[in-house]
Design an enzyme around this catalytic site. Structure first.
Site, PDB file in Angstrom:
ATOM      1  N   TYR A   1     134.823   6.310 -39.605  1.00  0.00           N
ATOM      2  CA  TYR A   1     134.293   5.053 -39.067  1.00  0.00           C
ATOM      3  C   TYR A   1     133.404   4.336 -40.092  1.00  0.00           C
ATOM      4  O   TYR A   1     133.604   3.165 -40.396  1.00  0.00           O
ATOM      5  CB  TYR A   1     133.497   5.363 -37.800  1.00  0.00           C
ATOM      6  CG  TYR A   1     132.830   4.175 -37.179  1.00  0.00           C
ATOM      7  CD1 TYR A   1     131.525   3.827 -37.544  1.00  0.00           C
ATOM      8  CD2 TYR A   1     133.484   3.391 -36.240  1.00  0.00           C
ATOM      9  CE1 TYR A   1     130.905   2.731 -36.981  1.00  0.00           C
ATOM     10  CE2 TYR A   1     132.857   2.290 -35.669  1.00  0.00           C
ATOM     11  CZ  TYR A   1     131.565   1.971 -36.052  1.00  0.00           C
ATOM     12  OH  TYR A   1     130.950   0.886 -35.496  1.00  0.00           O
ATOM     13  N   GLN A   2     132.426   5.085 -40.677  1.00  0.00           N
ATOM     14  CA  GLN A   2     131.464   4.423 -41.569  1.00  0.00           C
ATOM     15  C   GLN A   2     132.155   3.865 -42.812  1.00  0.00           C
ATOM     16  O   GLN A   2     131.841   2.778 -43.284  1.00  0.00           O
ATOM     17  CB  GLN A   2     130.378   5.401 -42.018  1.00  0.00           C
ATOM     18  CG  GLN A   2     129.904   6.372 -40.968  1.00  0.00           C
ATOM     19  CD  GLN A   2     128.886   5.794 -39.987  1.00  0.00           C
ATOM     20  OE1 GLN A   2     128.682   4.577 -39.935  1.00  0.00           O
ATOM     21  NE2 GLN A   2     128.273   6.654 -39.207  1.00  0.00           N
TER      22      GLN A   2
ATOM     23  N   ASP B   1     121.832   4.444 -37.738  1.00  0.00           N
ATOM     24  CA  ASP B   1     121.929   5.826 -38.235  1.00  0.00           C
ATOM     25  C   ASP B   1     121.992   5.849 -39.759  1.00  0.00           C
ATOM     26  O   ASP B   1     121.802   6.890 -40.374  1.00  0.00           O
ATOM     27  CB  ASP B   1     123.164   6.518 -37.635  1.00  0.00           C
ATOM     28  CG  ASP B   1     124.410   5.678 -37.854  1.00  0.00           C
ATOM     29  OD1 ASP B   1     124.887   5.049 -36.898  1.00  0.00           O
ATOM     30  OD2 ASP B   1     124.895   5.616 -38.993  1.00  0.00           O
TER      31      ASP B   1
ATOM     32  N   GLU C   1     118.435  -3.608 -36.782  1.00  0.00           N
ATOM     33  CA  GLU C   1     118.674  -2.559 -35.755  1.00  0.00           C
ATOM     34  C   GLU C   1     117.619  -2.747 -34.665  1.00  0.00           C
ATOM     35  O   GLU C   1     116.424  -2.830 -34.968  1.00  0.00           O
ATOM     36  CB  GLU C   1     118.555  -1.172 -36.394  1.00  0.00           C
ATOM     37  CG  GLU C   1     118.427  -0.004 -35.396  1.00  0.00           C
ATOM     38  CD  GLU C   1     119.605   0.138 -34.437  1.00  0.00           C
ATOM     39  OE1 GLU C   1     120.747   0.310 -34.924  1.00  0.00           O
ATOM     40  OE2 GLU C   1     119.373   0.069 -33.211  1.00  0.00           O
TER      41      GLU C   1
ATOM     42  N   ASP D   1     127.959  -3.033 -36.717  1.00  0.00           N
ATOM     43  CA  ASP D   1     128.176  -1.622 -36.417  1.00  0.00           C
ATOM     44  C   ASP D   1     127.449  -1.325 -35.111  1.00  0.00           C
ATOM     45  O   ASP D   1     126.355  -0.765 -35.080  1.00  0.00           O
ATOM     46  CB  ASP D   1     127.595  -0.783 -37.568  1.00  0.00           C
ATOM     47  CG  ASP D   1     127.603   0.687 -37.232  1.00  0.00           C
ATOM     48  OD1 ASP D   1     126.814   1.444 -37.849  1.00  0.00           O
ATOM     49  OD2 ASP D   1     128.374   1.074 -36.341  1.00  0.00           O
TER      50      ASP D   1
ATOM     51  N   TYR E   1     136.003   9.705 -30.686  1.00  0.00           N
ATOM     52  CA  TYR E   1     135.868   8.479 -29.876  1.00  0.00           C
ATOM     53  C   TYR E   1     136.968   8.523 -28.828  1.00  0.00           C
ATOM     54  O   TYR E   1     138.065   9.027 -29.081  1.00  0.00           O
ATOM     55  CB  TYR E   1     136.009   7.225 -30.739  1.00  0.00           C
ATOM     56  CG  TYR E   1     134.801   6.927 -31.613  1.00  0.00           C
ATOM     57  CD1 TYR E   1     133.568   7.542 -31.394  1.00  0.00           C
ATOM     58  CD2 TYR E   1     134.875   6.027 -32.657  1.00  0.00           C
ATOM     59  CE1 TYR E   1     132.474   7.267 -32.192  1.00  0.00           C
ATOM     60  CE2 TYR E   1     133.789   5.740 -33.462  1.00  0.00           C
ATOM     61  CZ  TYR E   1     132.581   6.366 -33.211  1.00  0.00           C
ATOM     62  OH  TYR E   1     131.495   6.095 -34.003  1.00  0.00           O
TER      63      TYR E   1
HETATM   64  N1  LIG Z   1     127.335   4.047 -37.107  1.00  0.00           N
HETATM   65  C1  LIG Z   1     128.065   4.556 -35.965  1.00  0.00           C
HETATM   66  C2  LIG Z   1     127.774   3.738 -34.742  1.00  0.00           C
HETATM   67  C3  LIG Z   1     128.803   3.986 -33.678  1.00  0.00           C
HETATM   68  N2  LIG Z   1     129.519   2.825 -33.316  1.00  0.00           N
HETATM   69  C4  LIG Z   1     130.158   2.859 -32.043  1.00  0.00           C
HETATM   70  C5  LIG Z   1     129.773   4.046 -31.210  1.00  0.00           C
HETATM   71  C6  LIG Z   1     130.454   4.009 -29.871  1.00  0.00           C
HETATM   72  C7  LIG Z   1     131.947   3.962 -30.026  1.00  0.00           C
HETATM   73  N3  LIG Z   1     132.582   3.934 -28.742  1.00  0.00           N
HETATM   74  C8  LIG Z   1     134.028   3.921 -28.814  1.00  0.00           C
HETATM   75  C9  LIG Z   1     134.587   3.622 -27.460  1.00  0.00           C
HETATM   76  C10 LIG Z   1     136.106   3.590 -27.516  1.00  0.00           C
HETATM   77  N4  LIG Z   1     136.566   2.266 -27.426  1.00  0.00           N
HETATM   78  C11 LIG Z   1     132.358   2.767 -30.867  1.00  0.00           C
HETATM   79  C12 LIG Z   1     131.656   2.791 -32.189  1.00  0.00           C
END
Ligand SMILES: NCCCN[C@H]1CC[C@H](NCCCN)CC1
Length: 290
Positions: free
Chosen positions: A62-63, A87, A107, A157, A226
């Site tokens: 993700y990051q 984070d 943030e 983010d 996720y």
């Molecule tokens: N730096 C990481 C932050 C996290 N971002 C979000 C955290 C919750 C996540 N739910 C996903 C739900 C599925 N659609 C999405 C990214």
């Protein structure tokens, strides 16, 4: 160890469980419940209001993608704004780009930062970069006051649009982002799951189409922890040169990656960059991108 179940109205009918070795922190900030636990197989886990934000094992996907998809699609980005990202993981990734001179981060919840610094040093290292300017504020207010055309890139983010982040998917917010971006600038925001939220994705694309005169692209990555195991990204560009020639699908900035960093890239590379924009047929049918 005992299991922790996460189910949520955002993904009815399904729950996700991770075996817990030890709860390391549990507290309430002024915005949300913050939980950190040591899992049996995914390292430490950060949970906000019962929603998994990141695990040590798969946070790289993700990051790295949310940072490098936009920053490798415009020539030498200099000023970047991160909305959310408390984070520090996205900051860690942005700092790989030597062209970047200033990284603002807004943030809203200081507890997320403090907890990350204490339990996730591998992510909070991002705050140590001298180019980083931290603002503890509501991004809606921050962007309303941001100078016009200040940023080459804005990375949202955020957590899910329930609770503190719910305003970050509205048209007024996207309009303030478009105003804060310079012509040819790029926005990348977290855009939910193609398996769960095509209506939400359609709404965001519709809004972004109206707000960003350049292009709007949807990309995605595999994040096992996720819900549905994938997460999406919306990459929007404002009009103005040279965006017409920039196609986010083929990265123009080759990331020096590991050379500048003691930590190797674990997920992102230019093939993954291009592949991220390949979409399944059901999504192309269900969502109109034009
Ligand atoms: N730096 C990481 C932050 C996290 N971002 C979000 C955290 C919750 C996540 N739910 C996903 C739900 C599925 N659609 C999405 C990214």
């Amino acid at each position: 160890g005992k299991k922790v179940y996460f189910n949520n109205p955002m993904w009815p009918g399904e729950a996700h469980s991770l075996a817990v070795e030890k709860v390391l922190y549990k507290g309430n900030s002024e915005f949300q419940e913050v939980l950190v636990f040591e899992s049996s197989t995914y390292g430490k886990v950060l949970v906000l209001d019962g929603i998994v934000q990141l695990t040590e094992k798969d946070e790289c996907a993700y990051q790295e993608m949310i940072a490098h998809l936009p920053l490798c699609s415009i020539p030498s980005p200099k000023t970047v704004l991160v909305v959310g990202g408390g984070d520090g993981g996205v900051l860690r990734e942005i700092s790989r780009h030597s062209s970047v001179e200033q990284i603002d981060i807004c943030e809203i919840d200081k507890m997320v930062i403090d907890v990350s610094k204490r339990f996730f040093p591998e992510l909070a290292v991002g705050f140590e970069d001298p180019r980083v300017h931290l603002y503890i504020a509501d991004a809606v207010d921050f962007l309303r006051c941001a100078p016009k055309g200040k940023y080459d890139a804005v990375i949202v983010d955020s957590s899910d649009p329930v609770g503190p982040a719910q305003e970050l998917v509205g048209k007024p917010f996207f309009e303030t982002v478009a105003r804060a971006l310079r012509p040819g600038g790029v926005l990348c925001n977290m855009a939910e799951s193609m398996w769960l939220h095509t209506h939400l994705i359609q709404d965001m694309i519709y809004t972004c189409r109206q707000t960003f005169k350049g292009s709007v692209h949807y990309a995605w990555a595999s994040v096992p922890t996720y819900p549905s195991g994938v997460i999406g990204f919306l990459i929007c560009s404002t009009d103005g040169p040279p965006v017409d020639f920039i196609n986010p699908i083929n990265p123009i900035e080759k990331l020096e990656g590991a050379l500048k960093h003691k930590r190797e890239l674990r997920f992102y590379n230019s093939e993954m960059h291009s592949a991220a924009f390949a979409l399944p047929s059901f999504l192309k049918r269900e969502v109109t991108f034009l």
